[in-house]
Each structure stands twice: as structure tokens, then as C-alpha cells.
Design a protein around this motif. Structure first.
Motif, PDB file in Angstrom:
ATOM      1  N   ASP A  44       0.825  -1.206   0.000  1.00  0.00           N
ATOM      2  CA  ASP A  44       0.000   0.000   0.000  1.00  0.00           C
ATOM      3  C   ASP A  44       0.862   1.261   0.000  1.00  0.00           C
ATOM      4  N   ARG A  45       1.956   1.234   0.710  1.00  0.00           N
ATOM      5  CA  ARG A  45       2.844   2.403   0.724  1.00  0.00           C
ATOM      6  C   ARG A  45       3.429   2.674  -0.665  1.00  0.00           C
ATOM      7  N   LEU A  46       3.745   1.629  -1.385  1.00  0.00           N
ATOM      8  CA  LEU A  46       4.257   1.803  -2.751  1.00  0.00           C
ATOM      9  C   LEU A  46       3.195   2.457  -3.634  1.00  0.00           C
ATOM     10  N   ARG A  47       1.948   2.055  -3.454  1.00  0.00           N
ATOM     11  CA  ARG A  47       0.860   2.669  -4.213  1.00  0.00           C
ATOM     12  C   ARG A  47       0.724   4.152  -3.859  1.00  0.00           C
ATOM     13  N   LEU A  48       0.851   4.463  -2.587  1.00  0.00           N
ATOM     14  CA  LEU A  48       0.720   5.851  -2.150  1.00  0.00           C
ATOM     15  C   LEU A  48       1.853   6.725  -2.686  1.00  0.00           C
ATOM     16  N   LYS A  49       3.040   6.169  -2.811  1.00  0.00           N
ATOM     17  CA  LYS A  49       4.177   6.936  -3.323  1.00  0.00           C
ATOM     18  C   LYS A  49       3.977   7.359  -4.776  1.00  0.00           C
ATOM     19  N   GLN A  50       3.120   6.659  -5.487  1.00  0.00           N
ATOM     20  CA  GLN A  50       2.878   6.970  -6.891  1.00  0.00           C
ATOM     21  C   GLN A  50       1.848   8.093  -7.061  1.00  0.00           C
ATOM     22  N   VAL A  51       1.285   8.570  -5.946  1.00  0.00           N
ATOM     23  CA  VAL A  51       0.258   9.617  -5.987  1.00  0.00           C
ATOM     24  C   VAL A  51       0.828  10.891  -5.373  1.00  0.00           C
ATOM     25  N   GLN A  52       0.664  12.019  -6.069  1.00  0.00           N
ATOM     26  CA  GLN A  52       1.204  13.280  -5.579  1.00  0.00           C
ATOM     27  C   GLN A  52       0.177  14.095  -4.798  1.00  0.00           C
ATOM     28  N   SER A  53      -1.072  14.032  -5.166  1.00  0.00           N
ATOM     29  CA  SER A  53      -2.115  14.826  -4.516  1.00  0.00           C
ATOM     30  C   SER A  53      -2.383  14.331  -3.102  1.00  0.00           C
ATOM     31  N   ALA A  54      -2.367  15.266  -2.135  1.00  0.00           N
ATOM     32  CA  ALA A  54      -2.654  14.897  -0.747  1.00  0.00           C
ATOM     33  C   ALA A  54      -4.088  14.405  -0.595  1.00  0.00           C
ATOM     34  N   GLN A  55      -5.011  15.040  -1.303  1.00  0.00           N
ATOM     35  CA  GLN A  55      -6.412  14.615  -1.220  1.00  0.00           C
ATOM     36  C   GLN A  55      -6.599  13.230  -1.825  1.00  0.00           C
ATOM     37  N   ALA A  56      -5.924  12.978  -2.945  1.00  0.00           N
ATOM     38  CA  ALA A  56      -6.022  11.665  -3.572  1.00  0.00           C
ATOM     39  C   ALA A  56      -5.394  10.596  -2.683  1.00  0.00           C
ATOM     40  N   LYS A  57      -4.295  10.930  -1.996  1.00  0.00           N
ATOM     41  CA  LYS A  57      -3.680   9.991  -1.055  1.00  0.00           C
ATOM     42  C   LYS A  57      -4.658   9.639   0.069  1.00  0.00           C
ATOM     43  N   ALA A  58      -5.359  10.657   0.568  1.00  0.00           N
ATOM     44  CA  ALA A  58      -6.306  10.422   1.653  1.00  0.00           C
ATOM     45  C   ALA A  58      -7.434   9.496   1.202  1.00  0.00           C
ATOM     46  N   GLU A  59      -7.930   9.706  -0.011  1.00  0.00           N
ATOM     47  CA  GLU A  59      -8.987   8.836  -0.516  1.00  0.00           C
ATOM     48  C   GLU A  59      -8.494   7.409  -0.692  1.00  0.00           C
ATOM     49  N   LEU A  60      -7.246   7.278  -1.126  1.00  0.00           N
ATOM     50  CA  LEU A  60      -6.665   5.945  -1.299  1.00  0.00           C
ATOM     51  C   LEU A  60      -6.522   5.249   0.056  1.00  0.00           C
ATOM     52  N   LYS A  61      -6.084   6.009   1.061  1.00  0.00           N
ATOM     53  CA  LYS A  61      -5.967   5.450   2.409  1.00  0.00           C
ATOM     54  C   LYS A  61      -7.336   5.021   2.933  1.00  0.00           C
ATOM     55  N   ARG A  62      -8.353   5.816   2.618  1.00  0.00           N
ATOM     56  CA  ARG A  62      -9.705   5.469   3.052  1.00  0.00           C
ATOM     57  C   ARG A  62     -10.120   4.104   2.484  1.00  0.00           C
ATOM     58  N   ASP A  63      -9.740   3.857   1.239  1.00  0.00           N
ATOM     59  CA  ASP A  63     -10.052   2.574   0.609  1.00  0.00           C
ATOM     60  C   ASP A  63      -9.216   1.431   1.193  1.00  0.00           C
ATOM     61  N   MET A  64      -8.000   1.755   1.631  1.00  0.00           N
ATOM     62  CA  MET A  64      -7.085   0.724   2.131  1.00  0.00           C
ATOM     63  C   MET A  64      -7.392   0.295   3.563  1.00  0.00           C
ATOM     64  N   LEU A  65      -7.859   1.216   4.387  1.00  0.00           N
ATOM     65  CA  LEU A  65      -7.969   0.968   5.823  1.00  0.00           C
ATOM     66  C   LEU A  65      -8.831  -0.241   6.211  1.00  0.00           C
ATOM     67  N   PRO A  66      -9.958  -0.503   5.544  1.00  0.00           N
ATOM     68  CA  PRO A  66     -10.766  -1.656   5.977  1.00  0.00           C
ATOM     69  C   PRO A  66     -10.013  -2.978   5.995  1.00  0.00           C
ATOM     70  N   ALA A  67      -8.985  -3.106   5.171  1.00  0.00           N
ATOM     71  CA  ALA A  67      -8.224  -4.354   5.120  1.00  0.00           C
ATOM     72  C   ALA A  67      -7.472  -4.629   6.422  1.00  0.00           C
ATOM     73  N   TYR A  68      -7.274  -3.582   7.234  1.00  0.00           N
ATOM     74  CA  TYR A  68      -6.528  -3.734   8.488  1.00  0.00           C
ATOM     75  C   TYR A  68      -7.451  -3.776   9.716  1.00  0.00           C
ATOM     76  N   GLY A  69      -8.742  -3.559   9.501  1.00  0.00           N
ATOM     77  CA  GLY A  69      -9.653  -3.396  10.623  1.00  0.00           C
ATOM     78  C   GLY A  69      -9.723  -4.583  11.567  1.00  0.00           C
ATOM     79  N   ASN A  70      -9.840  -5.789  11.026  1.00  0.00           N
ATOM     80  CA  ASN A  70      -9.963  -6.974  11.880  1.00  0.00           C
ATOM     81  C   ASN A  70      -8.676  -7.261  12.639  1.00  0.00           C
TER      82      ASN A  70
END
Length: 239
Positions: A44-70
């Protein structure tokens, strides 16, 4: 196997069992659930490094977070304070996407056990939690948006004993003071408003850092406090 309630339950139980088996300060290396989620985190960090927009990074993190919830739920349920980069990163990402309740649930565990942020972070965990939530609140307030005072009060309570620069703690008290006074006018006192607490937090912010930007807020708050003060009962009212 596709995600399912049974799979989510298994992930949570596995994380809880592995976290419970580790002594405080023992590394999580070798724990199957931890290794799996660390691998996911690196991807996921590698995916985030490919994005420059802070807002786009936040949206990507929002999509990623459920995978860590359990995994996170399992560790918090049974963990003994083992250093855990998945946990601390998830806490920070939750703040980044505005999931403050979730972030503070993790922060309560992390701070209770004195877990540090990964080495690349210069701030202590307590300082990071206080400053990131304060900054999010001040940013919202700057454009006229409300921010939940309960979130700020909880962040202040959790980090009250944590060491941090006075300027950082001042930001948190400034944001809390403004949040407590939100909606209060000369004419209106919204239900649940606590003008005195707002004044107290603004005074604390200014005491910690005189250039925090809260002096005009304090002048207005003290005027509102006088305006909405409950008058004392008149003599003989109970006679």
C-alpha cells in the motif's frame, strides 16, 4: 477465499491470539497475521508513493484501511503492548482520512503501552496524535466548518501526560476552545454549550503559546460568558 463474516472473525481471532502470545516489547516478527499485514502495508505504501495529490492519497488510504480493521481490533482486544508498525500506521492513516473515533481507539492502546512511532517519524506518538487532530480541527474551523468538541476533548485527555512542545498542546486547546464556543452568539446558547470551558481552554492555549492566535477568540468568549451568565437569585426569592 472472498471476504466473509467468517473470514473476518478468523482474522480478528488470529490477531488476538498472536498479540496475546507476545510479551510487552517483544517483536511481532514471525506472527503470521502481523507478517501478512506488514506485507500488505508495504504494498500500500508503494501505491501511495505513486500519488502526488494529498487529497487523492487520503482517498486511497480510506479505501485501504478496511483491510486492516480486523487485525487492529484483535490486537487491541488481546495485545500486551508489543511494538506494532501496522497498528501505529493505521492510527495515523485514520487521522488522515478523518476517522477520528477509530484513530483515538487505537491511540488509547498505543499510548497506554508507550508504543513509539516508526523511526522515520520525528515526533513522539503523543505529540503526533495531539498535533494531527488539532491541525485537522483548526483547518476545518478556518473555513467555518464545525469540528466535534468531543474528539478534541478525548485527544486532550489521552495526551495530557505526554511530553510535547507547548506550541503543539496550545493548538489542541485553541481548537477545543473554538469548538466549545461554536454556535454561541449574543442571542443564542445552543444546548450543551459550555462557554466557561471554552474560555478556560482559550486561556490555556494562550498561556502555553502567546502567539497561538486565540486572543481575539478569548475576548469574544469572555464577552459571551458575561452575556449568558446566569443572574443570581434576587433577595428573598425563596422566602
Amino acid at each position: 477465499m472472498a471476504d466473509s463474516p467468517a473470514k473476518r472473525h478468523f482474522q480478528r481471532m488470529l490477531a488476538a491470539q498472536e498479540a496475546a502470545s507476545k510479551a510487552p516489547h517483544e517483536l511481532m516478527d514471525g506472527a503470521t497475521a502481523y507478517e501478512q499485514h506488514m506485507a500488505q502495508l508495504q504494498s500500500d505504501r508503494l501505491r501511495l508513493k505513486q500519488v502526488q495529490s494529498a487529497q487523492a492519497k487520503a482517498e486511497l488510504k480510506r479505501d485501504m484501511l478496511p483491510a486492516y480493521g480486523n487485525y487492529v481490533a484483535g490486537v487491541i482486544e488481546a495485545g500486551k503492548g508489543t511494538p506494532d508498525e501496522v497498528l501505529t500506521t493505521t492510527m495515523l492513516w485514520s487521522i488522515d482520512v478523518g476517522a477520528f473515533d477509530e484513530a483515538l481507539c487505537i491511540a488509547e492502546y498505543v499510548l497506554r503501552h508507550g508504543l513509539a512511532m516508526p523511526d522515520r517519524f520525528e515526533r513522539t506518538t503523543g505529540c503526533l496524535v495531539a498535533e494531527e487532530i488539532a491541525e485537522a480541527a483548526l483547518k476545518a474551523q478556518k473555513v467555518g466548518e464545525q469540528f466535534n468538541a468531543g474528539i478534541l476533548a478525548r485527544a486532550a485527555s489521552l495526551t495530557a501526560a505526554e511530553d510535547m512542545p507547548d506550541e503543539v498542546r496550545a493548538k489542541l486547546h485553541l481548537a477545543l476552545g473554538r469548538a466549545l464556543l461554536s454556535g454561541v452568539t449574543d442571542e443564542a446558547l445552543p444546548p450543551g454549550s459550555d462557554v466557561q470551558a471554552g474560555v478556560d481552554n482559550l486561556k490555556r492555549a494562550i498561556d502555553l503559546h502567546s502567539s497561538c492566535g486565540g486572543k481575539k477568540d478569548l475576548e469574544r468568549a469572555e464577552r459571551l460568558l458575561k452575556k449568558h451568565a446566569v443572574p443570581p437569585p434576587s433577595p428573598g426569592a425563596n422566602s
